[in-house]
Each structure stands twice: as structure tokens, then as C-alpha cells.
Enzyme design. Structure first.
Site, short mmCIF file in Angstrom:
data_model
loop_
_atom_site.label_atom_id
_atom_site.label_comp_id
_atom_site.label_asym_id
_atom_site.label_seq_id
_atom_site.Cartn_x
_atom_site.Cartn_y
_atom_site.Cartn_z
N LYS A 1 0.84 -1.20 0.00
CA LYS A 1 0.00 0.00 0.00
C LYS A 1 0.88 1.24 0.00
CE LYS A 1 -2.66 1.59 3.48
NZ LYS A 1 -3.82 1.75 4.35
N ASP B 1 -16.28 18.08 15.36
CA ASP B 1 -15.27 18.48 14.37
C ASP B 1 -15.11 19.99 14.44
OD1 ASP B 1 -14.10 17.03 11.55
OD2 ASP B 1 -14.17 19.22 11.57
#
Length: 329
Positions: free
Chosen positions: A72, A164
Site C-alpha cells: 500500500k 469536528d
């Protein structure tokens, strides 16, 4: 022309091929193999690109049970969200371990979010209270979405909070996930909601803790998935010091996890404070939660066994469903 082909798979192909429940089981088996020493996972290579506030990660892995080799490549560009671009771009390549033949290249962005969510789903299944019903997600990005999806796959969640620093993103998250999850997802403006939260997932790019230790409810379970460098952390060191601490990989967390390294440098914990790798608990070699009152923390910096286990499942199903595009090499 070569008769050899390689399959290219998009994020949508992966989504169709691997539901969260199956991803959690794939990651469960992968972590068992990691903790038993069966997997070959060289250290992840970091390449910092200071001029772009970015890090490039290279993660090779061999998982014998899949008969496959994986690689990856992850690009983490921290200024991207401000430009309207994804924080993370990634690709996963899969090779046949019997002969080295390249088999597939697939979108690593969604696969990373899926397998990271699956790891938290596994840890939540093994460590959270059985009667856990409320969750709080820090970080309204793609990772936060799969965190909530995974938690809801293993516990009967009735309400979740999203926290957030970007209010619009949090509001969009709450609307989308309320519709998808089938329970109420509410925007929270502070960590005060944690005194009624059973499960916390931190999926941010923050360099410092995102909540206060004294806000936590007794018996809470925490999945820390955002920070992956020694100088970054999301969980207060005081929380780490009083928790049952479980990691994905002892070697990786001691080298990379600021949530673990910083309390050690401050003298709050020693290496022996790490209770277990998640694979040891999944294999039944160590117990998970032993008290309704204890705080449990699962700290992961991400491991390539997760990617390859998930990618192998995706490839198997994609072949059956004829998903993706085959290209001659």
C-alpha cells in the site's frame, strides 16, 4: 500482446465487494496472524515532504493465509482539506505469493477507511461494554464515517455525536449518517457530551488531545486511530495512564504512536502498561474487558495486514461478481 491481466478496482467496487461485517472478520483473522508471528510485515517507511506539509507511506506485507503479497502506498497531504481535496490518497497492489504475478490494483483511500473502521469494530466488539448504546466520533471525514459504521455493526447504538472543528462538515456528517445508520447523529460543540458516551472514536489530524480526561464516563471504550507519529496524539496521557491499553502492533506503536510514546516519555506509564495486542485478545490468549467500570483504549497506527486481508476478500468477490476492469499487461 501479453496474456497476463491485472484487475483495477474502484472505491465503489470495494464497497460492493466487502460489507463492514465481513471486513471486521477479515481483520480479526489478520490480527490473530500478526500477533502469532505468521505474517511478514516489514516496518512501514515514512517519507516526509516538508514543503507540502505531507507524508508518503509505503507498507509491504505477506499474509500466508491469503497466499498473497500486498503493498500500500499512502499520500497524506494535510493541507488538502482546505483545498477541497481528500486528506488521503492511496493505492493497494496485490500479488500472487506463489509466483509473484501482479493480480490487482485498487483504490486505497476507501479500503484504508474500511479496514481502519473494521479494526475499531473488532476492538469495540472485544473491549466495549456489551450494553454500550452511545458513541462519539471526533473527525467528520471518511474515516469518521467508517468508524461509526463499524461501531454500529457490533453494538446496538441508539445515538451518536459528531465533533469536528469544521461545523459545516460536522453538520453534513450528521445528516448523512443519520440517514444511513438509522439512529440519531447529533453535532456536538464540545466534549461535554462524553459524560454520557459509551464509545469514543478519534479520527482526526490533531497534534494534541481532542478531549479532556475528566470528561470521560466510567467504563468508556476509546478507539484512537488518527495519530500515527511520535509527535502527535489525540488521547490525553492521563487517560492512557488509567486505562487498559490495547494496541494493534506492539512494535509499531512503540515506534510510531504518540498516544503511547508521549505518556512513556512523561514517566506516566512503562512499556509493561500495554496490556495486549488486539490479536492476542481475538485469539483468546488474553481476556478483553473484565469490568464494567474500567476504561479501555485501543490504539492503532494501522498495519498492512489489515489492508491485505481486506484486499484479498475484495478481489475474491470482485472476480465472482465481475467487478472492476481487467487490463492486459
Amino acid at each position: 500482446m501479453s496474456s497476463q491481466t491485472i484487475r483495477f478496482l474502484s472505491g465503489d467496487d470495494i464497497r460492493k465487494s466487502l460489507p463492514m461485517g465481513r471486513a471486521i472478520e477479515a481483520v480479526r483473522h489478520a490480527f490473530v496472524q500478526l500477533s502469532s508471528g505468521e505474517a511478514i510485515v516489514p516496518p512501514r517507511m515514512h517519507m516526509d515532504i516538508a514543503t507540502e506539509n505531507a507524508t508518503e507511506l509505503f507498507m509491504p506485507v505477506y499474509l500466508p493465509s491469503t497466499e498473497k503479497i500486498g503493498l500500500k502506498i499512502v499520500s497524506v497531504f494535510r493541507d488538502n482539506p482546505a483545498k477541497g481535496l481528500p486528506l488521503i490518497h492511496a493505492l493497494v497492489a496485490v500479488f500472487d505469493a506463489k509466483n509473484g504475478r501482479p493480480l490487482a490494483v485498487m483504490d486505497g483511500e476507501y479500503l484504508t477507511a474500511l479496514r481502519t473502521g473494521a479494526a475499531s469494530g473488532l476492538a469495540t466488539d472485544l473491549l466495549a461494554r456489551k450494553d454500550a448504546k452511545t458513541a462519539a466520533i471526533f473527525g467528520a471525514g471518511r474515516q469518521g464515517r467508517t468508524q461509526l459504521e463499524a461501531v454500529a455493526a457490533v453494538r446496538e447504538i441508539s445515538k451518536a455525536y459528531i465533533i469536528d472543528t469544521h461545523l459545516r462538515q460536522a453538520e453534513a456528517f450528521a445528516k448523512e449518517m443519520t440517514e444511513l445508520a438509522g439512529f440519531e447523529v447529533v453535532v456536538a460543540e464540545s466534549d461535554d457530551v462524553l459524560n454520557e458516551t459509551d464509545i469514543i472514536c478519534t479520527a482526526t489530524t490533531s497534534d494534541s488531545p481532542v478531549f479532556a480526561d475528566n470528561k470521560l464516563k466510567a467504563g468508556v471504550h476509546i478507539n484512537g486511530i488518527g495519530s500515527y507519529k511520535p509527535d502527535t496524539s489525540e488521547i490525553p496521557p492521563e487517560t492512557i495512564a488509567r486505562s487498559k491499553l490495547v494496541v494493534d502492533s506492539l512494535e509499531s506503536c512503540l515506534a510510531e504512536a504518540g498516544d503511547v510514546i508521549q505518556p512513556m516519555m512523561q514517566g506516566l506509564i512503562g512499556r509493561d502498561r500495554i496490556y495486549a495486542e488486539i490479536g492476542e485478545i481475538a485469539a483468546g490468549r488474553k481476556a478483553g474487558r473484565t469490568s464494567d467500570e474500567e476504561i479501555t483504549v485501543f490504539k492503532t497506527v494501522g498495519n498492512a495486514v489489515q489492508d491485505l486481508a481486506a484486499a484479498a476478500c475484495v478481489l475474491e468477490t470482485a472476480r465472482e461478481l465481475q467487478l472492476g476492469i481487467e487490463v492486459a499487461l
